[in-house]
Design a protein around this motif. Structure first.
Motif, PDB file in Angstrom:
ATOM      1  N   CYS A   1      10.726  -0.209   5.085  1.00 37.76           N
ATOM      2  CA  CYS A   1      11.201   0.496   6.154  1.00 37.76           C
ATOM      3  C   CYS A   1      10.086   0.825   6.912  1.00 37.76           C
ATOM      4  N   MET A   2       9.122   1.794   6.608  1.00 39.57           N
ATOM      5  CA  MET A   2       7.917   2.111   7.069  1.00 39.57           C
ATOM      6  C   MET A   2       7.084   1.088   7.494  1.00 39.57           C
ATOM      7  N   ALA A   3       6.961  -0.004   6.681  1.00 39.39           N
ATOM      8  CA  ALA A   3       5.754  -1.004   6.937  1.00 39.39           C
ATOM      9  C   ALA A   3       6.287  -1.726   8.177  1.00 39.39           C
TER      10      ALA A   3
ATOM     11  N   ALA B   1       0.821  -1.051   0.005  1.00 35.51           N
ATOM     12  CA  ALA B   1      -0.078   0.101  -0.228  1.00 35.51           C
ATOM     13  C   ALA B   1       0.853   1.234  -0.050  1.00 35.51           C
ATOM     14  N   LEU B   2       1.886   1.205   0.602  1.00 36.38           N
ATOM     15  CA  LEU B   2       2.892   2.267   0.673  1.00 36.38           C
ATOM     16  C   LEU B   2       3.526   2.544  -0.591  1.00 36.38           C
ATOM     17  N   GLU B   3       3.756   1.566  -1.255  1.00 34.99           N
ATOM     18  CA  GLU B   3       4.566   1.570  -2.522  1.00 34.99           C
ATOM     19  C   GLU B   3       3.592   2.220  -3.656  1.00 34.99           C
ATOM     20  N   ARG B   4       2.124   1.800  -3.244  1.00 28.53           N
ATOM     21  CA  ARG B   4       1.254   2.369  -4.368  1.00 28.53           C
ATOM     22  C   ARG B   4       1.150   3.749  -4.192  1.00 28.53           C
TER      23      ARG B   4
ATOM     24  N   ARG C   1      10.432   1.725  -2.797  1.00 25.94           N
ATOM     25  CA  ARG C   1      10.582   0.244  -2.025  1.00 25.94           C
ATOM     26  C   ARG C   1      11.043   0.374  -0.854  1.00 25.94           C
ATOM     27  N   LEU C   2      12.524   0.913  -0.913  1.00 27.70           N
ATOM     28  CA  LEU C   2      13.311   0.689   0.364  1.00 27.70           C
ATOM     29  C   LEU C   2      12.481   1.336   1.702  1.00 27.70           C
ATOM     30  N   VAL C   3      12.086   2.707   1.331  1.00 25.55           N
ATOM     31  CA  VAL C   3      11.073   3.561   2.346  1.00 25.55           C
ATOM     32  C   VAL C   3       9.856   2.732   2.833  1.00 25.55           C
TER      33      VAL C   3
END
Length: 109
Positions: free
Chosen positions: A50-52, A37-40, A45-47
């Motif tokens: 890390c956040m997930a 969901a964050l990538e979308r 991808r790295l951030v």
């Protein structure tokens, strides 16, 4: 007797199908779903990874689900807009975790 065997086989097939579905659904962990969901939203991808990881450790499953149901997040385009839309949930803990995770992960990556 033949009817009982056929019924047993049907039940066994349904049970096997249910087990397969359950096994596949276990592959999509809350962390993987959050990362995707964050990538979308446009985060790298790295951030996102890390956040997930941080968000899953710090938020409850209910909070992650509330965040995931906010479909507008996927249209945010940048982190500031993502954070603004997260604020709309009205949960200070979610906002704090998203903000701190975004900052820490952006600096690390």
């Amino acid at each position: 007797m033949v009817l009982r065997i056929a019924a047993f086989r049907r039940v066994a097939r349904v049970a096997a199908l249910g087990a397969a579905i359950l096994a596949l659904s276990a592959c999509a962990t809350p962390e993987a779903r959050t990362r995707t969901a964050l990538e979308r939203t446009g985060l790298s991808r790295l951030v996102s990874a890390c956040m997930a990881s941080r968000m899953v450790d710090r938020l409850s499953l209910a909070q992650l689900q509330r965040l995931g149901r906010l479909g507008k997040l996927q249209q945010a385009g940048n982190f500031d807009e993502f954070r603004r839309r997260t604020r709309a949930l009205g949960d200070p803990e979610i906002l704090g975790v998203v903000s701190s995770s975004g900052l820490i992960c952006a600096v690390r990556n």
